[in-house]
Design an enzyme around this catalytic site. Structure first.
Site, PDB file in Angstrom:
ATOM      1  N   LYS A 186     -45.678  19.656  49.983  1.00 28.41           N
ATOM      2  CA  LYS A 186     -44.293  20.107  50.094  1.00 28.41           C
ATOM      3  C   LYS A 186     -43.333  19.004  50.522  1.00 28.41           C
ATOM      4  O   LYS A 186     -42.182  18.967  50.086  1.00 28.41           O
ATOM      5  CB  LYS A 186     -44.210  21.287  51.067  1.00 28.41           C
ATOM      6  N   GLU A 219     -37.976  22.125  58.853  1.00 27.51           N
ATOM      7  CA  GLU A 219     -36.707  22.196  58.156  1.00 27.51           C
ATOM      8  C   GLU A 219     -35.801  23.204  58.852  1.00 27.51           C
ATOM      9  O   GLU A 219     -36.260  24.005  59.677  1.00 27.51           O
ATOM     10  CB  GLU A 219     -36.885  22.564  56.684  1.00 27.51           C
ATOM     11  N   HIS A 268     -43.376  36.912  55.010  1.00 26.02           N
ATOM     12  CA  HIS A 268     -43.228  35.919  53.948  1.00 26.02           C
ATOM     13  C   HIS A 268     -43.974  36.295  52.671  1.00 26.02           C
ATOM     14  O   HIS A 268     -44.092  35.468  51.760  1.00 26.02           O
ATOM     15  CB  HIS A 268     -43.676  34.529  54.430  1.00 26.02           C
ATOM     16  N   ARG A 280     -47.721  27.791  38.438  1.00 18.47           N
ATOM     17  CA  ARG A 280     -48.589  28.797  37.812  1.00 18.47           C
ATOM     18  C   ARG A 280     -47.721  29.956  37.350  1.00 18.47           C
ATOM     19  O   ARG A 280     -46.514  29.977  37.591  1.00 18.47           O
ATOM     20  CB  ARG A 280     -49.606  29.308  38.835  1.00 18.47           C
TER      21      ARG A 280
END
Length: 499
Positions: free
Chosen positions: A116, A200, A235, A291
């Site tokens: 990431k 972040e 999430h 994907r």
């Protein structure tokens, strides 16, 4: 065009791929663990191979066995579906090294987007907006603490090597960070084998909006509009829709262009999804899923495009003959993930044999299921049983249609998420499109039973059980263990005998 494809997955996505293969004239090969012996995807494939006696998910994670099956069956390609090995670059590389076609992006693209922090750097270089934060993983909690002071609280700790809500922690003040760092790192290690995390900025009320992209091997990349995925729990997405009720045409084009730029930046090929956070008219790149997505049907319904068929066609070398201007979004689609969880008991997993399954029908209703009556639902795999999707001329009608379809759906034998979905469809803020990723935190009422719902549920189950008994008496006796596929379709890999 491909001739024979190994489907390296299970459940509804395996069945979805097998159906697409059949329509394209491609032979399909299923794999299964002992627990999945009678699953619909095994029955539907042209051939089925037992991976091993263990009923756990480990059966589907053995790269060596999957490739051995593909070679023994004479396959020329492998489709990974989603989950399991779908976003593992070593699997894509192993498939290619075995002389097979991987139905997905190159291993290099999976690797580029799988890390990431590296993906964030690539997006910045490509001019794609990202959430303010670290460009490298934090070496330790002390480093993370210094970075958090620079970014400003609250901050979000995230796993560098994966997604899906694993290895994520929100930190509101400095005193929470060290403990949260350790917890996020440990969870990331368990989920991805990589404990690196980064920080972040934590957006306070964003919406989760993603863009579907398609790219062929001839340099042509387009997007197919957006999906709204803001209804989440821990999430994990629960309800998805297309298009988003908040984007203007200009914002849609800007976000779509950013997704295409992101795909091109890593040499992407096949179907993929760029996920963004949107807040107050701004959007930020979150990650790329390399994907097919669980929620791909809503895009199919509003665009009229078969994404899985396109995956197979692109993998076979075909050119993507769609131009960006050809993509038009018509109507509105909503998807509910039907899981074997009890929403009135903290979404605890529910197991058991499905004794009765009545699937909704009628105009604009689609059922992508991976289970059938008589199938045993275990704790070995993801709890998603199926996806219920509807399409209608506009969002209000789609919500009403979904409410009706959920009312028709009956599953006896395990608890499901259906009552939760019905409550959401009737909740005023959802109907008005007032959403963000903390919707469930603000609407605890949709997590509780409505007055009289217990009685209605009991009556429904009693009626269903009575109907099952009548059906059992009307039908001829079945063979012990239920129906099975013709013996010629089954293959024994030497780990354990097939049926």
């Amino acid at each position: 065009m491909l001739e024979k494809v190994l489907v390296a997955n299970r459940g509804e996505i395996a069945l979805r791929i097998i159906r697409a293969c059949r329509e394209l004239g491609i032979r399909s090969v299923a794999v299964y663990s002992e627990a999945d012996r009678l699953s619909p995807h095994v029955q539907a494939a042209d051939e089925a191979y037992l991976l091993g006696p263990a009923p756990s998910s480990e059966s589907y994670l053995r790269i060596d066995r999957l490739i051995e099956v593909a070679q023994r069956a004479g396959c020329d390609a492998v489709h990974p579906g989603y989950g399991f090995l779908a976003e593992r670059a070593p699997f894509a590389a192993a498939v290619e090294q075995a002389g097979l076609t991987f139905v997905g992006p190159p291993a290099s693209a999976i690797e580029a987007m799988g890390d990431k922090t590296a993906a964030r750097r690539r997006m910045i270089d490509a001019g794609v907006p990202v959430v303010p934060g670290m460009a490298e993983p934090a070496e330790d909690a002390a480093t993370a603490l210094r970075e958090a002071e620079s970014i400003g609280y609250p901050v979000l700790l995230k796993a560098a090597a994966g997604g899906g809500g694993k290895g994520m922690r929100v930190v509101h003040e400095p005193g929470e960070l060290e403990k949260a760092f350790a917890a996020a790192s440990n969870e990331a290690t368990n989920a991805f084998g990589d404990g690196r995390v980064y920080l972040e900025r934590y957006l306070t009320g964003p919406r989760h909006i993603e863009i579907q992209v398609l790219a062929d091997a001839h340099g042509h990349t387009i997007h197919l509009g957006e999906r709204e995925c803001s209804i989440q729990r821990r999430h994990q997405k629960m309800i998805e829709e297309a298009p988003s009720s908040v984007l203007t045409p200009e914002q849609r084009e800007a976000m779509g262009s950013a997704a295409v730029a992101a795909a091109r930046a890593v040499g992407y090929r096949n179907a993929g999804t760029c996920e963004f956070l949107w807040q107050d008219g701004e959007f930020f790149f979150l990650e790329m899923n390399t994907r097919i997505q669980v929620e791909h049907p809503v895009t199919e319904l509003v665009t009229g495009q078969d994404l899985v068929a396109w995956q197979l066609r692109i993998a076979g070398g075909e050119r993507l003959d769609l131009r960006q201007e050809d993509v038009v979004l018509l109507g509105h689609a909503i998807e509910c993930r039907i899981t074997s969880e009890d929403p009135d008991n903290g979404f605890m997993p529910s197991t058991g044999r499905i004794r009765l399954l009545e699937i909704p029908a009628g105009p604009g209703v689609r059922w992508d299921g991976g289970v059938a009556e008589g199938v045993e639902v275990s704790l070995y795999y993801d709890p998603m049983l199926a996806k219920l999707i509807v399409h209608a001329p506009d969002r209000a009608q789609a919500i009403d249609r979904m409410d009706r379809a959920l009312t028709e759906l009956r599953v006896v034998g395990v608890e499901t998420s259906v009552p939760f979905h019905r409550r959401v469809m009737r909740e005023p803020d959802f109907r008005a499109g007032r959403l963000d990723i903390r919707y469930l935190e603000k609407h605890q009422d949709v997590l509780r039973r409505e007055p009289g719902e217990d009685l209605l549920g009991a009556v429904s189950v009693a009626a269903a059980l009575l109907e099952e008994e009548h059906r059992r008496r009307r039908t001829a006796p079945r063979t012990a263990g239920g129906a099975s596929a013709p013996a010629s379709r089954w293959r024994d890999m030497g780990w354990r005998s097939g049926p």
